[in-house]
Scaffold this motif. Sequence first.
Motif, PDB file in Angstrom:
ATOM      1  N   ARG A 180       0.843  -1.201   0.000  1.00  0.00           N
ATOM      2  CA  ARG A 180       0.000   0.000   0.000  1.00  0.00           C
ATOM      3  C   ARG A 180       0.880   1.253   0.000  1.00  0.00           C
ATOM      4  O   ARG A 180       1.064   1.886   1.046  1.00  0.00           O
ATOM      5  CB  ARG A 180      -0.898   0.004   1.240  1.00  0.00           C
ATOM      6  CG  ARG A 180      -1.998  -1.033   1.193  1.00  0.00           C
ATOM      7  CD  ARG A 180      -2.868  -0.992   2.430  1.00  0.00           C
ATOM      8  NE  ARG A 180      -2.297  -1.728   3.539  1.00  0.00           N
ATOM      9  CZ  ARG A 180      -2.841  -1.817   4.745  1.00  0.00           C
ATOM     10  NH1 ARG A 180      -3.965  -1.175   5.004  1.00  0.00           N
ATOM     11  NH2 ARG A 180      -2.270  -2.520   5.707  1.00  0.00           N
ATOM     12  N   GLU A 183       0.090   4.412   1.859  1.00  0.00           N
ATOM     13  CA  GLU A 183       0.330   4.575   3.294  1.00  0.00           C
ATOM     14  C   GLU A 183       1.742   5.105   3.587  1.00  0.00           C
ATOM     15  O   GLU A 183       2.206   5.049   4.726  1.00  0.00           O
ATOM     16  CB  GLU A 183       0.118   3.243   4.036  1.00  0.00           C
ATOM     17  CG  GLU A 183      -1.290   2.701   3.993  1.00  0.00           C
ATOM     18  CD  GLU A 183      -2.297   3.568   4.763  1.00  0.00           C
ATOM     19  OE1 GLU A 183      -1.887   4.577   5.378  1.00  0.00           O
ATOM     20  OE2 GLU A 183      -3.495   3.241   4.726  1.00  0.00           O
ATOM     21  N   GLU A 315      -6.724  -4.553   4.401  1.00  0.00           N
ATOM     22  CA  GLU A 315      -7.222  -3.176   4.298  1.00  0.00           C
ATOM     23  C   GLU A 315      -7.097  -2.393   5.602  1.00  0.00           C
ATOM     24  O   GLU A 315      -7.442  -1.221   5.657  1.00  0.00           O
ATOM     25  CB  GLU A 315      -8.710  -3.203   3.886  1.00  0.00           C
ATOM     26  CG  GLU A 315      -8.915  -3.711   2.472  1.00  0.00           C
ATOM     27  CD  GLU A 315     -10.362  -4.091   2.193  1.00  0.00           C
ATOM     28  OE1 GLU A 315     -11.225  -3.913   3.085  1.00  0.00           O
ATOM     29  OE2 GLU A 315     -10.620  -4.579   1.076  1.00  0.00           O
ATOM     30  N   ARG A 317      -5.171  -0.607   8.666  1.00  0.00           N
ATOM     31  CA  ARG A 317      -3.881   0.012   8.956  1.00  0.00           C
ATOM     32  C   ARG A 317      -3.611  -0.099  10.452  1.00  0.00           C
ATOM     33  O   ARG A 317      -4.493   0.212  11.260  1.00  0.00           O
ATOM     34  CB  ARG A 317      -3.971   1.473   8.546  1.00  0.00           C
ATOM     35  CG  ARG A 317      -2.758   2.245   8.827  1.00  0.00           C
ATOM     36  CD  ARG A 317      -2.868   3.545   8.119  1.00  0.00           C
ATOM     37  NE  ARG A 317      -3.194   4.584   9.064  1.00  0.00           N
ATOM     38  CZ  ARG A 317      -3.253   5.874   8.735  1.00  0.00           C
ATOM     39  NH1 ARG A 317      -3.053   6.253   7.491  1.00  0.00           N
ATOM     40  NH2 ARG A 317      -3.513   6.770   9.637  1.00  0.00           N
TER      41      ARG A 317
END
Length: 326
Positions: A180, A183, A315, A317
Amino acid sequence: MKALLIENNNNVYQTELKEFDDSLLPEGNVMVEVEYSGLNYKDALAITGKSPVVRQFPMVPGIDFAGKVIQSDSDKFKEGDTVVLNGWGVGERHWGGLGQRARVNADWLIPLPSAFTTRQAMAIGTAGYTAMLCVLELEKHGVKPDDGEILVTGAAGGVGSVAIALLAKLGYQVMALTGRPSEADYLKSLGTQGIIDRSEMSEPSRPLGKERWAGVIDVVGSHVLANACATTKYGGIVAACGLAGGMDLPGSVAPFILRGVKLAGVDSVMCPYEKRLEAWTRLATDLDLELLESLTTDIQLEDAIEKSKALLAGEIRGRLVVKTSS
Ligand code: NDP
């Protein structure tokens, strides 16, 4: 009391929030009023039934919890003590922490370090305590901040986020492997110095690559772990604790026999008591509580089923803390 309950009747696997009397709790010599639990990767596997984590049914999931002792037949704990539990098969073979009360064996409990509230303890949870166990492996092997870059895989997840925060505070230069890239700012705020796209390490590759890492903390397994070993510097160490990308290890012995790389397995479930204490004591001194807050999301017991699916889809965090009291 309310708790999530997993049932498996005629191969119909179902997890629901149920209400029942605490006299139904399994045997144990300490009863705990659970204040917070964590939603860990293994809990998500148990709740969704995606992997055979649960060994007997019905089962209250939840491999960790923190709360107050409300009744004790053990000399080790008395009413009012604040405690934390990780592993020991709780949430797999013995009813776990995703409920308002738990009855467990006193030997499984650790007194909560005074540095933490019960919520903070579960923001750390099994993921954060495992991250600390991995850092201890690197230290035990003699890896020093000056030795070079440390790679953390599955970086934006629970273990990865806490590992980055710990390593950065200890002065290590941390690189984050993530699927990701969106992020990146979050990972930098935790202390990582650079981001590597997961795709760079998730394909089959040569037995040995360019030497880069002084140490690795891996939560992914499979090709990522094989490639991490193949790119670890001479005499370096790879602490392997997870299988988020797969349980296989499709690599070669070359890094071990030609570069003296050490592969250290890290298990939090049956980890001896003294080592747990050491990990929790070190968390109390080496984890920045503001960073911990920034990687934590609060949810309610009733949200845990939906969030489990999101967690397994990669998905979520950081860490999910479950408030068990209503
Ligand atoms: P999370 O779901 O919070 O994090 C896992 C991370 O791995 C994700 O955020 C993602 O990071 C990455 N990831 C997810 N799916 C894939 C995939 N298919 N391929 C590659 N990377 C992927 O879980 P935790 O951090 O809580 O746990 C991580 C692993 O560690 C799990 O396998 C868990 O079972 C294991 N574990 C083991 C323990 C032990 O005692 N050995 C204790 C605690 C955890 P990103 O998006 O940044 O790439």
